[in-house]
Design a protein around this motif. Structure first.
Motif, PDB file in Angstrom:
ATOM      1  N   TYR A  18       0.789  -1.158   0.020  1.00 23.55           N
ATOM      2  CA  TYR A  18       0.052   0.051  -0.100  1.00 23.55           C
ATOM      3  C   TYR A  18       0.907   1.122   0.160  1.00 23.55           C
ATOM      4  O   TYR A  18       0.677   2.182  -0.820  1.00 23.55           O
ATOM      5  CB  TYR A  18      -1.018  -0.076   1.165  1.00 23.55           C
ATOM      6  CG  TYR A  18      -1.738   1.138   1.277  1.00 23.55           C
ATOM      7  CD1 TYR A  18      -2.886   1.304   0.675  1.00 23.55           C
ATOM      8  CD2 TYR A  18      -1.598   2.108   2.189  1.00 23.55           C
ATOM      9  CE1 TYR A  18      -3.638   2.311   0.659  1.00 23.55           C
ATOM     10  CE2 TYR A  18      -2.354   3.313   2.222  1.00 23.55           C
ATOM     11  CZ  TYR A  18      -3.391   3.419   1.472  1.00 23.55           C
ATOM     12  OH  TYR A  18      -4.253   4.446   1.804  1.00 23.55           O
ATOM     13  N   LYS A  19       1.795   1.228   0.803  1.00 24.32           N
ATOM     14  CA  LYS A  19       2.691   2.481   0.861  1.00 24.32           C
ATOM     15  C   LYS A  19       3.471   2.663  -0.347  1.00 24.32           C
ATOM     16  O   LYS A  19       3.622   3.807  -1.003  1.00 24.32           O
ATOM     17  CB  LYS A  19       3.594   2.111   2.347  1.00 24.32           C
ATOM     18  CG  LYS A  19       3.241   2.395   3.440  1.00 24.32           C
ATOM     19  CD  LYS A  19       4.304   2.235   4.585  1.00 24.32           C
ATOM     20  CE  LYS A  19       3.543   2.501   5.783  1.00 24.32           C
ATOM     21  NZ  LYS A  19       4.471   2.480   7.078  1.00 24.32           N
ATOM     22  N   GLU A  20       3.755   1.499  -0.897  1.00 24.71           N
ATOM     23  CA  GLU A  20       4.716   1.583  -2.157  1.00 24.71           C
ATOM     24  C   GLU A  20       3.737   2.125  -3.385  1.00 24.71           C
ATOM     25  O   GLU A  20       4.052   3.037  -4.189  1.00 24.71           O
ATOM     26  CB  GLU A  20       5.263   0.258  -2.638  1.00 24.71           C
ATOM     27  CG  GLU A  20       5.773   0.099  -3.948  1.00 24.71           C
ATOM     28  CD  GLU A  20       6.115  -1.296  -4.293  1.00 24.71           C
ATOM     29  OE1 GLU A  20       5.798  -1.764  -5.337  1.00 24.71           O
ATOM     30  OE2 GLU A  20       6.770  -1.990  -3.335  1.00 24.71           O
ATOM     31  N   ALA A  72       3.641   5.594  -6.137  1.00 22.71           N
ATOM     32  CA  ALA A  72       3.624   5.375  -7.545  1.00 22.71           C
ATOM     33  C   ALA A  72       2.733   6.552  -8.238  1.00 22.71           C
ATOM     34  O   ALA A  72       1.925   6.877  -7.607  1.00 22.71           O
ATOM     35  CB  ALA A  72       3.082   3.950  -7.918  1.00 22.71           C
ATOM     36  N   SER A  73       3.048   6.636  -9.385  1.00 24.90           N
ATOM     37  CA  SER A  73       2.212   7.541 -10.194  1.00 24.90           C
ATOM     38  C   SER A  73       1.098   6.649 -10.850  1.00 24.90           C
ATOM     39  O   SER A  73       0.942   5.355 -10.996  1.00 24.90           O
ATOM     40  CB  SER A  73       3.087   8.181 -11.362  1.00 24.90           C
ATOM     41  OG  SER A  73       3.529   7.049 -12.229  1.00 24.90           O
ATOM     42  N   GLY A 128      -4.685   6.560 -16.308  1.00 24.62           N
ATOM     43  CA  GLY A 128      -4.957   7.773 -15.643  1.00 24.62           C
ATOM     44  C   GLY A 128      -5.825   7.775 -14.570  1.00 24.62           C
ATOM     45  O   GLY A 128      -6.403   8.948 -14.026  1.00 24.62           O
ATOM     46  N   LYS A 129      -6.295   6.603 -14.053  1.00 29.62           N
ATOM     47  CA  LYS A 129      -7.469   6.653 -13.049  1.00 29.62           C
ATOM     48  C   LYS A 129      -7.213   6.554 -11.639  1.00 29.62           C
ATOM     49  O   LYS A 129      -7.961   6.174 -10.768  1.00 29.62           O
ATOM     50  CB  LYS A 129      -8.409   5.599 -13.505  1.00 29.62           C
ATOM     51  CG  LYS A 129      -9.157   6.076 -14.969  1.00 29.62           C
ATOM     52  CD  LYS A 129     -10.271   4.914 -15.188  1.00 29.62           C
ATOM     53  CE  LYS A 129     -11.039   5.336 -16.444  1.00 29.62           C
ATOM     54  NZ  LYS A 129     -11.840   4.393 -17.065  1.00 29.62           N
ATOM     55  N   GLY A 130      -5.851   6.467 -11.281  1.00 29.78           N
ATOM     56  CA  GLY A 130      -5.454   6.213 -10.110  1.00 29.78           C
ATOM     57  C   GLY A 130      -4.213   5.157  -9.952  1.00 29.78           C
ATOM     58  O   GLY A 130      -3.758   4.516 -10.994  1.00 29.78           O
ATOM     59  N   ALA A 131      -3.684   5.342  -8.751  1.00 29.12           N
ATOM     60  CA  ALA A 131      -2.575   4.350  -8.639  1.00 29.12           C
ATOM     61  C   ALA A 131      -2.651   2.972  -8.342  1.00 29.12           C
ATOM     62  O   ALA A 131      -1.823   2.337  -7.816  1.00 29.12           O
ATOM     63  CB  ALA A 131      -1.681   5.101  -7.601  1.00 29.12           C
ATOM     64  N   GLY A 132      -3.778   2.495  -8.298  1.00 33.50           N
ATOM     65  CA  GLY A 132      -4.153   1.063  -8.130  1.00 33.50           C
ATOM     66  C   GLY A 132      -4.384   0.965  -6.767  1.00 33.50           C
ATOM     67  O   GLY A 132      -4.014  -0.306  -6.130  1.00 33.50           O
ATOM     68  N   LEU A 133      -4.640   1.626  -5.839  1.00 27.98           N
ATOM     69  CA  LEU A 133      -5.079   1.615  -4.520  1.00 27.98           C
ATOM     70  C   LEU A 133      -6.018   1.050  -3.869  1.00 27.98           C
ATOM     71  O   LEU A 133      -6.085   0.411  -3.011  1.00 27.98           O
ATOM     72  CB  LEU A 133      -4.754   2.997  -3.907  1.00 27.98           C
ATOM     73  CG  LEU A 133      -3.331   3.731  -3.693  1.00 27.98           C
ATOM     74  CD1 LEU A 133      -3.449   4.967  -3.156  1.00 27.98           C
ATOM     75  CD2 LEU A 133      -2.362   2.762  -2.877  1.00 27.98           C
TER      76      LEU A 133
END
Length: 182
Positions: free
Chosen positions: A131-133, A137-138, A143-148
């Motif tokens: 999660y922290k990594e 990340a960009s 372009g819809k998010g960092a995959g969190l």
């Protein structure tokens, strides 16, 4: 069609909320607030209510962002509208679950299963580090998010995330996912 049949089946399965239809950001906010009120009335506990709320919002936002069955909303403030399903309920052991389902582009299915599979294999500490990594990340190619979103849901889950992809036709599949929280 017998709605009573559906009513009894949903009661048996522990369903608290079932929604099938067009989902926009405005619908996400309305259903999330409805669910928050419902859980307060059930005295579910603040921690449980917050986890369910967070997972519900994330799953509904994923429908809005990634469903292959979406279009521009008509009306003030609707933004994009996507078709999907959301179910909130209680397992037999009393834990809450949030499940969602929507059409996706068939070529996206393999990547989803792979991402969720990696998360299923991680323990609590690995999920926290991942999660922290991902926060650093960009945003991805979309372009819809960092995959969190999936990582956050995996962190709130008490069991590994479960998902299913069923081919519908040559270009779309139906993606469903279930998250069980405390």
């Amino acid at each position: 069609m017998s709605l009573f049949k559906y009513y009894r089946e949903m009661q048996k399965e522990g369903v608290i909320l079932y929604f099938n239809g067009p989902i926009s950001q405005m619908v996400v906010e309305s259903i999330a607030e409805l669910m928050r009120t419902k859980m307060r009335a059930e005295e579910a506990g603040m921690g449980a209510a917050q986890r369910v709320f967070a997972v519900l919002v994330e799953q509904m936002q994923n429908i809005v962002r990634y469903s292959s069955d979406r279009r521009a909303g008509s009306g003030e403030g609707l933004g994009e509208v996507a078709h999907g399903q959301v179910v909130v309920g209680r397992e037999k052991d009393g834990r809450f679950f949030v499940a969602c389902g929507n059409r996706i582009h068939a070529e996206d299915g393999g990547g989803l299963v792979e991402r969720i599979g990696r998360l299923q294999a991680m323990n609590r500490d690995e999920l926290k580090a991942h999660y922290k990594e991902r926060r650093k990340a960009s945003p991805g190619d979309s372009g819809k998010g960092a995959g969190l979103g999936f990582v956050e849901m995996a962190r709130k889950a008490v069991r590994p995330l479960s998902c299913d992809i069923v081919p519908m036709d040559g270009s779309t599949s139906f993606f469903s996912m279930k998250v069980v929280t405390q």
